[in-house]
Design a protein around this motif. Sequence first.
Motif, PDB file in Angstrom:
ATOM      1  N   GLY A   1     -14.071  19.943  -4.810  1.00 28.33           N
ATOM      2  CA  GLY A   1     -14.537  18.743  -5.486  1.00 28.33           C
ATOM      3  C   GLY A   1     -13.705  18.384  -6.710  1.00 28.33           C
ATOM      4  N   THR A   2     -13.490  17.107  -6.918  1.00 33.31           N
ATOM      5  CA  THR A   2     -12.602  16.669  -8.008  1.00 33.31           C
ATOM      6  C   THR A   2     -13.176  16.965  -9.384  1.00 33.31           C
ATOM      7  N   ALA A   3     -14.492  17.207  -9.486  1.00 37.07           N
ATOM      8  CA  ALA A   3     -15.087  17.504 -10.790  1.00 37.07           C
ATOM      9  C   ALA A   3     -15.507  18.960 -10.910  1.00 37.07           C
ATOM     10  N   ASN A   4     -15.286  19.764  -9.857  1.00 38.98           N
ATOM     11  CA  ASN A   4     -15.792  21.136  -9.859  1.00 38.98           C
ATOM     12  C   ASN A   4     -15.190  21.959 -10.986  1.00 38.98           C
ATOM     13  N   TRP A   5     -13.876  21.915 -11.129  1.00 37.74           N
ATOM     14  CA  TRP A   5     -13.235  22.774 -12.131  1.00 37.74           C
ATOM     15  C   TRP A   5     -13.511  22.311 -13.547  1.00 37.74           C
ATOM     16  N   ARG A   6     -13.929  21.044 -13.692  1.00 37.33           N
ATOM     17  CA  ARG A   6     -14.231  20.535 -15.029  1.00 37.33           C
ATOM     18  C   ARG A   6     -15.678  20.828 -15.433  1.00 37.33           C
ATOM     19  N   ILE A   7     -16.633  20.477 -14.553  1.00 34.92           N
ATOM     20  CA  ILE A   7     -18.034  20.545 -14.983  1.00 34.92           C
ATOM     21  C   ILE A   7     -18.949  21.265 -14.001  1.00 34.92           C
ATOM     22  N   GLY A   8     -18.462  21.607 -12.807  1.00 34.39           N
ATOM     23  CA  GLY A   8     -19.343  22.155 -11.781  1.00 34.39           C
ATOM     24  C   GLY A   8     -19.747  23.588 -12.001  1.00 34.39           C
ATOM     25  N   ARG A   9     -18.952  24.316 -12.719  1.00 33.76           N
ATOM     26  CA  ARG A   9     -19.215  25.738 -12.857  1.00 33.76           C
ATOM     27  C   ARG A   9     -20.241  25.999 -13.965  1.00 33.76           C
ATOM     28  N   GLY A  10     -21.197  26.847 -13.652  1.00 35.12           N
ATOM     29  CA  GLY A  10     -22.218  27.193 -14.640  1.00 35.12           C
ATOM     30  C   GLY A  10     -23.366  26.211 -14.716  1.00 35.12           C
ATOM     31  N   LEU A  11     -23.382  25.219 -13.861  1.00 34.25           N
ATOM     32  CA  LEU A  11     -24.485  24.264 -13.866  1.00 34.25           C
ATOM     33  C   LEU A  11     -25.782  24.942 -13.430  1.00 34.25           C
ATOM     34  N   LYS A  12     -26.865  24.646 -14.126  1.00 33.04           N
ATOM     35  CA  LYS A  12     -28.151  25.228 -13.793  1.00 33.04           C
ATOM     36  C   LYS A  12     -29.020  24.272 -12.992  1.00 33.04           C
ATOM     37  N   TYR A  13     -28.414  23.212 -12.489  1.00 33.15           N
ATOM     38  CA  TYR A  13     -29.125  22.239 -11.656  1.00 33.15           C
ATOM     39  C   TYR A  13     -28.094  21.593 -10.736  1.00 33.15           C
ATOM     40  N   ARG A  14     -28.559  20.966  -9.676  1.00 31.24           N
ATOM     41  CA  ARG A  14     -27.661  20.289  -8.740  1.00 31.24           C
ATOM     42  C   ARG A  14     -27.391  18.874  -9.236  1.00 31.24           C
ATOM     43  N   MET A  15     -26.121  18.574  -9.357  1.00 28.98           N
ATOM     44  CA  MET A  15     -25.721  17.240  -9.792  1.00 28.98           C
ATOM     45  C   MET A  15     -24.954  16.560  -8.669  1.00 28.98           C
ATOM     46  N   ALA A  16     -25.143  15.262  -8.529  1.00 29.86           N
ATOM     47  CA  ALA A  16     -24.342  14.446  -7.615  1.00 29.86           C
ATOM     48  C   ALA A  16     -23.515  13.491  -8.463  1.00 29.86           C
ATOM     49  N   GLY A  17     -22.219  13.401  -8.154  1.00 38.99           N
ATOM     50  CA  GLY A  17     -21.382  12.557  -9.007  1.00 38.99           C
ATOM     51  C   GLY A  17     -20.120  12.097  -8.324  1.00 38.99           C
ATOM     52  N   LYS A  18     -19.348  11.315  -9.048  1.00 37.35           N
ATOM     53  CA  LYS A  18     -18.061  10.850  -8.534  1.00 37.35           C
ATOM     54  C   LYS A  18     -17.143  10.554  -9.701  1.00 37.35           C
TER      55      LYS A  18
ATOM     56  N   LEU B   1     -26.194  11.689   3.509  1.00 41.89           N
ATOM     57  CA  LEU B   1     -24.806  12.058   3.745  1.00 41.89           C
ATOM     58  C   LEU B   1     -23.951  11.751   2.514  1.00 41.89           C
ATOM     59  N   ILE B   2     -24.120  10.551   1.973  1.00 40.05           N
ATOM     60  CA  ILE B   2     -23.316  10.151   0.812  1.00 40.05           C
ATOM     61  C   ILE B   2     -23.692  10.976  -0.414  1.00 40.05           C
ATOM     62  N   ILE B   3     -24.995  11.175  -0.621  1.00 40.24           N
ATOM     63  CA  ILE B   3     -25.424  11.962  -1.785  1.00 40.24           C
ATOM     64  C   ILE B   3     -24.963  13.408  -1.644  1.00 40.24           C
ATOM     65  N   GLY B   4     -24.987  13.918  -0.424  1.00 36.48           N
ATOM     66  CA  GLY B   4     -24.473  15.271  -0.200  1.00 36.48           C
ATOM     67  C   GLY B   4     -23.004  15.371  -0.553  1.00 36.48           C
ATOM     68  N   ALA B   5     -22.235  14.344  -0.186  1.00 37.01           N
ATOM     69  CA  ALA B   5     -20.810  14.343  -0.540  1.00 37.01           C
ATOM     70  C   ALA B   5     -20.629  14.285  -2.051  1.00 37.01           C
ATOM     71  N   MET B   6     -21.479  13.530  -2.751  1.00 34.76           N
ATOM     72  CA  MET B   6     -21.401  13.447  -4.212  1.00 34.76           C
ATOM     73  C   MET B   6     -21.757  14.786  -4.856  1.00 34.76           C
ATOM     74  N   GLU B   7     -22.653  15.547  -4.214  1.00 37.86           N
ATOM     75  CA  GLU B   7     -22.933  16.898  -4.707  1.00 37.86           C
ATOM     76  C   GLU B   7     -21.717  17.796  -4.537  1.00 37.86           C
ATOM     77  N   GLU B   8     -21.004  17.618  -3.430  1.00 38.63           N
ATOM     78  CA  GLU B   8     -19.806  18.421  -3.197  1.00 38.63           C
ATOM     79  C   GLU B   8     -18.730  18.126  -4.243  1.00 38.63           C
ATOM     80  N   VAL B   9     -18.673  16.888  -4.727  1.00 40.45           N
ATOM     81  CA  VAL B   9     -17.717  16.539  -5.789  1.00 40.45           C
ATOM     82  C   VAL B   9     -17.877  17.488  -6.974  1.00 40.45           C
ATOM     83  N   ILE B  10     -19.129  17.872  -7.248  1.00 41.28           N
ATOM     84  CA  ILE B  10     -19.418  18.720  -8.401  1.00 41.28           C
ATOM     85  C   ILE B  10     -19.392  20.200  -8.042  1.00 41.28           C
ATOM     86  N   HIS B  11     -19.975  20.564  -6.894  1.00 39.63           N
ATOM     87  CA  HIS B  11     -20.248  21.969  -6.615  1.00 39.63           C
ATOM     88  C   HIS B  11     -19.290  22.617  -5.634  1.00 39.63           C
ATOM     89  N   SER B  12     -18.541  21.840  -4.851  1.00 47.12           N
ATOM     90  CA  SER B  12     -17.587  22.436  -3.917  1.00 47.12           C
ATOM     91  C   SER B  12     -16.299  22.800  -4.658  1.00 47.12           C
TER      92      SER B  12
END
Length: 619
Positions: free
Chosen positions: A524-541, A510-521
Amino acid sequence: MPQDTLKDHGAEKKLVNIRLWVAVGFMILLCLGLISRLFYLQVVRHVELSTQSDENRVLVQPIPPTRGLIYDKNGVLLAMNKPSHILSIVREQAKDMDVLLADIAKLVNLTEGELKRFDQRIRRRRPFEAVPLKFDLTSEEIARITVNQFRLPGVDINAELVRYYPEKEAFAHSIGYVGRINDRDLQTLDPALYSGTHTTGKIGVERSYESILLGKPGFQEVETNARGRVLRVLKKEPPVPGRDINLYLDSKLQKIAIEAINGRRGAVVAMDPKTGGVLTMASTPSFDPNLFVTGIDTKTFNGLNTNIERPLYNRASLGEYPPASTVKPVMGLALLANGVVKPEDRVFDKGWFQLPGSEHRFRNWKRSGHGWVDLNQAITVSNDTYFYNQAGKLGIDNLHDFASQFGFGHRTGIDIREERPGLLPSREWKRGAYEQPWYPGETVIAIIGQGYMLATPLQLAESTSLIANRGHYVQPRLVRENIPEVQGEFWGDDISTGLTDEADAFNWELIIGAMEEVIHSPRGTANWRIGRGLKYRMAGKTGTAQVVSIAQGEEYDAEKLKEFERDHSLFIGFAPADDPQIAVSVILENSNGASNVARKVMDAYLLPRLAAAKNQKEK
């Protein structure tokens, strides 16, 4: 002519004979005295005087060992030895030291610092030991000394190997450097092991693995003439070279991390979650460690030491910062593990939170609030109000005990000694530090990583690896080999989360899924900075740590603040999310964009490996 004026030749002859015999007798006595003296010296005291003669004629000279080399994970040389011509003086062979130094100063430039360090070295030298005066002589300086050497008793020029760091600033804080042995070092070092050696490891790997890198000195017995010149070598025992060391550090990745920081103050730590190997430990600004090898001058050292940007400071392991929202994944696990919330529980965020009976408002970063928020959304959008509401239910005791399992408040035990434990506050700590009780409002800000709580970037990388491994702990390490003689000297705590059953496995996902949403949703607070164009799934905060308090009702405006008062930017993350190969933590002081730095580091490390794995699979 009168008779009495004639010479008495007989009397004169008799007188001459008497004198002659007296002289002969005196000479015989002298010869007997000389023969007896020679007998006394050559026969009676033969053993004693023969030994003294050999001591005057034969000198035992130490042969320093070659220091072990240091390589990165790909075999790139990070610490090597290069030849250097050194001007040295043997005190016993010099007549008047002051005059000799004055004569040398006419031939080569001697700085005040070199003379001062020479004076310190010569006081603690062994008898007939050559003491270095000046290092790295130029060809012109060597020629001047050589031509005038006949009138410089005790002076010699030797070629020795000195440490050199080809990557200079890039690894100054992690590999460290060697420096001249000083009086403080002499209190702990074994003189026998350092015979002929002028340096010792000061910080970093060079210091921690000194006993491995140093080697063992050898010696040679040499015959000298009356002026101390070596005539021949009588006996020689070669030194044992130091052991080479291979690191987990990746020099290419380190350079990419430094380039991504782009001249700002900050730190990047990247780990392999499977091994604990530290791939990158970058701290900027940095310094050239080569300045310290043969002795840094006072002006240069003071310039580094008083620099407001603190280049000598290893921010990666010594820098203690409020971890801010990067602790929310850990706090989310704490809420679930302690039964404070269920995944579906929601809190309505109107932009702020108040404790009962208090007028103080703990504000969310989004002033208008996020509306109804559950735990997944609270991590995805980094909602503060959700965690404010749960702080009192969790309590500082449970918060402290749970976060402690993720390494907060403890040294990681990495194999360099320059590390701080951060600060994980508790009731007992505050009572001891301030003689005050713990207040409920302090738990409210502690749960979002503010207030008293402090962590190093290295600790953040460690806790991120623990999350990536779903609770399996690996201790951070720089050196790849297991070296028992050294490993026991470090003081990491064996961390165990105790989260192992099936219910806990659900919480991890659940927590790791939420950290993935930070990047890919999109939210997510990091989506507009680094989530777009990623060629792999990242989990972050992401995280933003306040440096100065903002008054109630005011909004943060970086332009109105001095540079050193602006917020810090933080980021933690790992990837790929389903098979973690790298975990990263980033801190940028008084700046933003920590997530961008992490993206560049992860791309550089993962994309070539993912491409290689894909090609291999296609074959």
